[in-house]
Scaffold this active site. Structure first.
Site, PDB file in Angstrom:
ATOM      1  NE  ARG A 225      -4.298  -1.309   0.213  1.00 16.97           N
ATOM      2  CZ  ARG A 225      -4.510  -2.276  -0.688  1.00 16.97           C
ATOM      3  NH1 ARG A 225      -3.637  -2.492  -1.647  1.00 16.97           N
ATOM      4  NH2 ARG A 225      -5.597  -3.011  -0.645  1.00 16.97           N
ATOM      5  CG  HIS A 273      -3.713  -0.244  -6.918  1.00 19.33           C
ATOM      6  ND1 HIS A 273      -4.066   0.332  -5.730  1.00 19.33           N
ATOM      7  CD2 HIS A 273      -3.809  -1.584  -6.727  1.00 19.33           C
ATOM      8  CE1 HIS A 273      -4.360  -0.620  -4.849  1.00 19.33           C
ATOM      9  NE2 HIS A 273      -4.209  -1.793  -5.432  1.00 19.33           N
TER      10      HIS A 273
HETATM   11  P1  NAP Z   1      -1.739 -11.726   4.290  1.00 18.76           P
HETATM   12  O1  NAP Z   1      -1.934 -13.100   3.730  1.00 18.76           O
HETATM   13  O2  NAP Z   1      -2.620 -11.270   5.394  1.00 18.76           O
HETATM   14  O3  NAP Z   1      -0.213 -11.620   4.747  1.00 18.76           O
HETATM   15  C1  NAP Z   1       0.274 -10.539   5.457  1.00 18.76           C
HETATM   16  C2  NAP Z   1       1.726 -10.801   5.862  1.00 18.76           C
HETATM   17  O4  NAP Z   1       2.240  -9.631   6.489  1.00 18.76           O
HETATM   18  C3  NAP Z   1       1.854 -11.945   6.869  1.00 18.76           C
HETATM   19  O5  NAP Z   1       2.991 -12.715   6.569  1.00 18.76           O
HETATM   20  C4  NAP Z   1       2.038 -11.215   8.190  1.00 18.76           C
HETATM   21  O6  NAP Z   1       2.787 -11.935   9.155  1.00 18.76           O
HETATM   22  C5  NAP Z   1       2.817  -9.993   7.747  1.00 18.76           C
HETATM   23  N1  NAP Z   1       2.668  -8.909   8.723  1.00 18.76           N
HETATM   24  C6  NAP Z   1       1.550  -8.220   9.049  1.00 18.76           C
HETATM   25  N2  NAP Z   1       1.808  -7.319  10.011  1.00 18.76           N
HETATM   26  C7  NAP Z   1       3.119  -7.457  10.306  1.00 18.76           C
HETATM   27  C8  NAP Z   1       3.977  -6.822  11.232  1.00 18.76           C
HETATM   28  N3  NAP Z   1       3.544  -5.860  12.073  1.00 18.76           N
HETATM   29  N4  NAP Z   1       5.260  -7.203  11.279  1.00 18.76           N
HETATM   30  C9  NAP Z   1       5.712  -8.183  10.454  1.00 18.76           C
HETATM   31  N5  NAP Z   1       4.949  -8.833   9.546  1.00 18.76           N
HETATM   32  C10 NAP Z   1       3.665  -8.467   9.488  1.00 18.76           C
HETATM   33  O7  NAP Z   1      -1.858 -10.636   3.140  1.00 18.76           O
HETATM   34  P2  NAP Z   1      -1.728 -10.865   1.564  1.00 18.76           P
HETATM   35  O8  NAP Z   1      -2.942 -11.492   1.038  1.00 18.76           O
HETATM   36  O9  NAP Z   1      -0.413 -11.470   1.278  1.00 18.76           O
HETATM   37  O10 NAP Z   1      -1.741  -9.339   1.056  1.00 18.76           O
HETATM   38  C11 NAP Z   1      -0.834  -8.376   1.552  1.00 18.76           C
HETATM   39  C12 NAP Z   1      -1.234  -6.977   1.094  1.00 18.76           C
HETATM   40  O11 NAP Z   1      -0.982  -6.826  -0.285  1.00 18.76           O
HETATM   41  C13 NAP Z   1      -2.724  -6.646   1.224  1.00 18.76           C
HETATM   42  O12 NAP Z   1      -3.074  -6.316   2.546  1.00 18.76           O
HETATM   43  C14 NAP Z   1      -2.846  -5.469   0.287  1.00 18.76           C
HETATM   44  O13 NAP Z   1      -2.552  -4.275   0.971  1.00 18.76           O
HETATM   45  C15 NAP Z   1      -1.762  -5.734  -0.751  1.00 18.76           C
HETATM   46  N6  NAP Z   1      -2.335  -6.066  -2.072  1.00 18.76           N
HETATM   47  C16 NAP Z   1      -2.006  -5.293  -3.118  1.00 18.76           C
HETATM   48  C17 NAP Z   1      -2.494  -5.592  -4.369  1.00 18.76           C
HETATM   49  C18 NAP Z   1      -2.124  -4.738  -5.546  1.00 18.76           C
HETATM   50  O14 NAP Z   1      -2.717  -4.898  -6.618  1.00 18.76           O
HETATM   51  N7  NAP Z   1      -1.141  -3.859  -5.422  1.00 18.76           N
HETATM   52  C19 NAP Z   1      -3.330  -6.694  -4.559  1.00 18.76           C
HETATM   53  C20 NAP Z   1      -3.652  -7.466  -3.456  1.00 18.76           C
HETATM   54  C21 NAP Z   1      -3.144  -7.149  -2.199  1.00 18.76           C
HETATM   55  P3  NAP Z   1       2.233 -13.312   9.810  1.00 18.76           P
HETATM   56  O15 NAP Z   1       2.112 -14.286   8.660  1.00 18.76           O
HETATM   57  O16 NAP Z   1       3.281 -13.700  10.755  1.00 18.76           O
HETATM   58  O17 NAP Z   1       0.916 -12.969  10.423  1.00 18.76           O
HETATM   59  C1  GLV Z   2      -5.716  -4.653  -4.128  1.00 15.04           C
HETATM   60  O1  GLV Z   2      -5.002  -3.740  -3.888  1.00 15.04           O
HETATM   61  C2  GLV Z   2      -6.227  -5.559  -3.164  1.00 15.04           C
HETATM   62  O2  GLV Z   2      -6.068  -5.310  -1.959  1.00 15.04           O
HETATM   63  O3  GLV Z   2      -6.817  -6.571  -3.573  1.00 15.04           O
END
Ligand code: NAP
Ligand code: GLV
Length: 310
Positions: A225, A273
């Site tokens: 983000r 994005h």
């Molecule tokens: P997720 O499965 O919830 O994974 C989040 C990861 O971040 C986990 O490994 C978590 O650790 C770690 N984390 C969270 N808080 C932390 C902290 N304080 N210190 C250290 N590690 C921390 O999320 P995801 O599905 O991979 O998605 C991640 C993010 O990508 C989304 O929230 C969104 O903002 C972004 N995103 C962007 C796009 C785009 O098009 N640009 C698309 C989709 C998502 P633990 O595993 O130990 O809990």
């Molecule tokens: C995109 O940014 C998503 O969070 O799916």
């Protein structure tokens, strides 16, 4: 039948109504702010809410993000406390993000910005490029997206480490976890990839202090983000030469305002994005399943921990 309320800044309500009605015939689909009788609404499908949009809905049970991130939901100071919060978790999005990360890592690894500048100057200048095993890539956030990106990088032989809140055991990935291990992780990240969720703990994490702990000449890729990056600190680190380049898909304000320095910065690649958009077909399948479960009084999949904000 109970109703669902739809609100998105980016997505067409008509298209989502059609997709969901195909899967749930007779679905009562309402588009915010035309709420109708507030007692009917049990499920809210949202992307970027105006504050208070979900208050005053006494039977709301589930708030579902139209994407994988949920920060836009928790940004509402008037978010009702009772309903569960859930998100899409889609392997298709994981693969899309992995593809985008790979593309940007390879762009830096194979010196593409440098060769583009040389071509513009009509200059023929071969440069050495280390083998992938000597390029250390560090991924902040080892969840659904971080895992998939790590696997793709490992398949090409990169030296990959990951940082998360809890310890991970992922084949080929050196795991760092918790605030205490962040500095060790940063010291070995030639290319830093951010795939964290935006929470109170992770906002502004890519600041002058963090950037200063990366090896000189490191590059930064952000698919998490915009709120993870302190823009002025990144620009200062790029201008000083400590950071050699950045590829950014997400911004504090989207669309990125035309006057923002990132647009014209020679070391920044701006993406609008697009790294891992929601897949309408697989997303609609998951959301229809969550609506069925909610209306049946069951808990849907992919719930988010409200205290952790992800
Ligand atoms: P997720 O499965 O919830 O994974 C989040 C990861 O971040 C986990 O490994 C978590 O650790 C770690 N984390 C969270 N808080 C932390 C902290 N304080 N210190 C250290 N590690 C921390 O999320 P995801 O599905 O991979 O998605 C991640 C993010 O990508 C989304 O929230 C969104 O903002 C972004 N995103 C962007 C796009 C785009 O098009 N640009 C698309 C989709 C998502 P633990 O595993 O130990 O809990
Ligand atoms: C995109 O940014 C998503 O969070 O799916």
């Amino acid at each position: 039948m109970p109703a669902i309320l739809f609100r998105s800044e980016n997505d067409s309500p008509e298209e989502w109504a059609e997709r969901l009605e195909e899967r749930i015939p007779g679905l009562d689909f309402r588009i915010w702010p035309e709420v109708g009788d507030p007692d009917d609404i049990q499920f809210a499908l949202v992307w970027k809410l105006p504050s208070g949009a979900l208050s005053g809905l006494p039977n709301l049970r589930t708030i579902c993000s139209l994407g994988q991130g949920v920060d836009h939901i928790f940004a509402d100071p008037d978010l009702p406390e009772g309903p569960r919060v859930m998100r899409i978790v889609d392997p298709w999005m994981g693969r899309a993000m992995a593809e985008w990360v790979l593309l940007n890592v390879l762009r830096f690894h194979r010196l593409l910005p440098e060769y583009e500048a040389l071509q513009a100057a009509h200059e023929w200048k071969p440069m050495a490029c280390p083998e992938t095993s000597k390029r250390r890539v560090g991924i902040l956030g080892m969840g659904e997206l971080g895992n998939e990106a790590a696997e793709s990088l490992i398949s090409l032989g990169f030296d990959v480490s990951g940082w998360s809140r809890t310890e991970k055991s992922i084949f080929g990935v050196t795991s760092y976890f918790g605030a205490d291990q962040l500095d060790g992780f940063l010291a070995r990240a030639d290319i830093l990839v951010c795939l964290l969720p935006l929470t109170d703990e992770t906002k502004d994490i890519i600041d002058a202090d963090l950037l200063g702990k990366l090896p000189k000449g490191a590059q930064v890729i952000n698919g998490g983000r915009g709120g993870h990056v302190v823009d002025e600190d990144l620009i200062a680190a790029l201008d000083s030469g400590h950071i050699a380049g950045a590829a950014l898909d997400v911004f504090r304000i989207e669309p990125l305002p035309p006057e923002h320095v990132f647009w014209g910065h020679p070391k920044v690649l701006v993406w609008p994005h697009v790294s891992a958009p929601t897949n309408a077909d697989s997303g609609a399948d998951q959301i229809a399943d969550a609506i069925h479960k909610t209306f049946a009084g069951e808990a849907p999949d992919n719930l988010v921990d409200r205290a952790r904000q992800y």
